[in-house]
Design a protein around this motif. Sequence first.
Motif, short mmCIF file in Angstrom:
data_model
loop_
_atom_site.label_atom_id
_atom_site.label_comp_id
_atom_site.label_asym_id
_atom_site.label_seq_id
_atom_site.Cartn_x
_atom_site.Cartn_y
_atom_site.Cartn_z
N PHE A 137 0.82 -1.21 0.03
CA PHE A 137 0.03 0.15 0.04
C PHE A 137 0.74 1.29 -0.24
CE2 PHE A 137 -2.82 -3.04 2.35
CZ PHE A 137 -3.82 -3.05 1.31
N THR A 138 1.97 1.03 0.13
CA THR A 138 2.84 2.33 0.44
C THR A 138 3.73 2.84 -0.89
OG1 THR A 138 4.71 1.51 1.55
CG2 THR A 138 2.83 2.02 2.90
N ARG A 139 4.12 4.04 -1.01
CA ARG A 139 5.01 4.53 -1.85
C ARG A 139 6.41 3.92 -1.69
NH1 ARG A 139 8.45 8.94 -3.14
NH2 ARG A 139 8.45 9.40 -5.44
N ALA A 140 6.90 3.92 -0.47
CA ALA A 140 8.10 3.36 -0.13
C ALA A 140 8.15 1.96 -0.45
CB ALA A 140 8.30 3.61 1.32
N GLY A 141 7.32 1.04 -0.28
CA GLY A 141 6.95 -0.37 -0.71
C GLY A 141 6.95 -0.45 -2.21
N LEU A 142 6.56 0.45 -2.69
CA LEU A 142 6.49 0.23 -4.25
C LEU A 142 8.07 0.85 -4.94
CD1 LEU A 142 5.12 0.33 -7.07
CD2 LEU A 142 4.74 2.96 -6.81
N ILE A 143 8.55 1.56 -4.18
CA ILE A 143 10.10 1.98 -4.82
C ILE A 143 10.94 0.86 -4.44
CG2 ILE A 143 12.07 3.53 -4.15
CD1 ILE A 143 9.90 5.73 -3.63
N MET A 144 10.78 0.02 -3.19
CA MET A 144 11.79 -0.90 -2.85
C MET A 144 11.41 -2.22 -3.86
SD MET A 144 12.06 -3.02 0.75
CE MET A 144 10.70 -3.61 0.91
N ARG A 145 10.31 -2.38 -4.07
CA ARG A 145 10.02 -3.41 -5.12
C ARG A 145 10.48 -3.07 -6.47
NH1 ARG A 145 4.53 -3.99 -5.99
NH2 ARG A 145 4.04 -2.24 -4.88
N ALA A 146 10.25 -1.76 -6.96
CA ALA A 146 11.16 -1.33 -8.13
C ALA A 146 12.69 -1.51 -8.19
CB ALA A 146 10.68 0.11 -8.42
N VAL A 147 13.21 -0.97 -7.10
CA VAL A 147 14.63 -1.32 -6.99
C VAL A 147 14.74 -2.82 -7.04
CG1 VAL A 147 16.49 -1.41 -5.51
CG2 VAL A 147 15.19 0.54 -5.78
N GLY A 148 13.98 -3.72 -6.37
CA GLY A 148 14.40 -5.19 -6.54
C GLY A 148 14.11 -5.65 -8.01
N GLU A 149 13.23 -5.38 -8.67
CA GLU A 149 12.82 -5.67 -10.05
C GLU A 149 13.89 -5.34 -11.03
OE1 GLU A 149 10.76 -8.12 -10.90
OE2 GLU A 149 9.93 -8.33 -8.84
N ASN A 150 14.20 -3.96 -11.06
CA ASN A 150 15.22 -3.55 -12.02
C ASN A 150 15.92 -2.43 -11.67
OD1 ASN A 150 16.38 -2.34 -14.43
ND2 ASN A 150 14.90 -3.11 -15.66
N HIS A 151 17.00 -2.79 -10.83
CA HIS A 151 17.68 -1.48 -10.30
C HIS A 151 18.24 -0.45 -11.24
CE1 HIS A 151 21.24 -4.76 -10.51
NE2 HIS A 151 21.23 -4.22 -11.43
N ASP A 152 18.50 -0.77 -12.43
CA ASP A 152 18.95 0.21 -13.35
C ASP A 152 17.84 1.35 -13.76
OD1 ASP A 152 21.75 -0.87 -13.78
OD2 ASP A 152 20.99 -2.38 -14.85
N ALA A 153 16.81 0.45 -13.90
CA ALA A 153 15.55 1.49 -14.33
C ALA A 153 15.35 2.55 -12.91
CB ALA A 153 14.37 0.76 -14.64
N ALA A 154 15.20 1.81 -11.90
CA ALA A 154 15.00 2.53 -10.70
C ALA A 154 16.00 3.69 -10.47
CB ALA A 154 15.00 1.79 -9.49
N HIS A 155 17.29 3.52 -10.69
CA HIS A 155 18.33 4.39 -10.75
C HIS A 155 18.23 5.49 -11.66
CE1 HIS A 155 22.20 6.30 -10.17
NE2 HIS A 155 22.66 5.98 -11.45
N ALA A 156 17.71 5.15 -12.80
CA ALA A 156 17.40 6.26 -13.90
C ALA A 156 16.37 7.19 -13.44
CB ALA A 156 17.04 5.54 -15.15
#
Length: 306
Positions: free
Chosen positions: A163-182
């Motif tokens: 439910f949280t934005r922080a959780g969404l960001i963490m999942r994004a980092v776990g799925e594709n760290h290059d895209a999250a960094h970009a």
Amino acid sequence: MDLSQINPILLVASLMVAATPILLAAIGELVVERAGVLNLGVEGMMITGAICGFAVAVETGSPWLGFLAAAIGGAALSFLFVILTQFALANQVASGLALTLFGLGLSSLLGQSYVGIKPPPTPDLHIPLLSDIPILGPVVFSHDLILYLGIAIVAGVWALLKFTRAGLIMRAVGENHDAAHALGYKVVRIRVMAILFGGACAGLGGAYISLVRVPQWTEGMTAGVGWIALALVVFASWKPWRVLLGAYLFGGITVLQLNLQAAGVAIPVEYLAMSPYVITIVVLVILSADKSRAPGSLGRIFHATS
């Protein structure tokens, strides 16, 4: 053989106690892996937390200070993993295995003078009215604070990821760290926080073994619980509530085999002792039949391009 010696109320209550160390370790590792990091050092962090918590509890007379010290000890050991994998960019599998070996050796050294000593008791919470409910009260509402904290952490991690934005960001980092960094997210910072959280949870799980479940210190007393926690995360498809189910399944089988031994069941002790591991793995494999993918960046080294 006398199965009437097995008290079902005590059996279920003991199940919850036996499940708590693996639950704490597994939910911490789940957060780490959802952030894209594979830390195989759970066993080392647990045993370090076990001796840190035990030593501080004995020296201060306070089990709560012991649990605090255990969380700090587990997080401190995980910080070594942070330095190796997030800054030195070392291989995560090798670093995790080294962390386990280091934790086992360190705990053995620190625990030499605590063998045979009893820690201060950890008080149970007797919740007014609820603790007095027949059957349900002694089973569910008469345990220690750390047991309930473990369940609360599972609920909190589930809510964070869902439910949280922080959780969404963490999942994004776990799925594709290059895209999250970009997109401008601080990949290393997020992973450092996840690793430290996982270390603190593993430390708490270790201290629960030495202060509550088996209130004494013996070398290597985690006995592979950290490895089971790692397996639980995978077989639970990286979902918090499945980790809870798996931990309670493992705890239930463990307690049941001990009760069957005490009742004199005519099964070799070796088979009973191995049964929790075999049955837990089989059932959790069945539960994971939906083929949920692991986080896409799990175990991969992150190289910042700018």
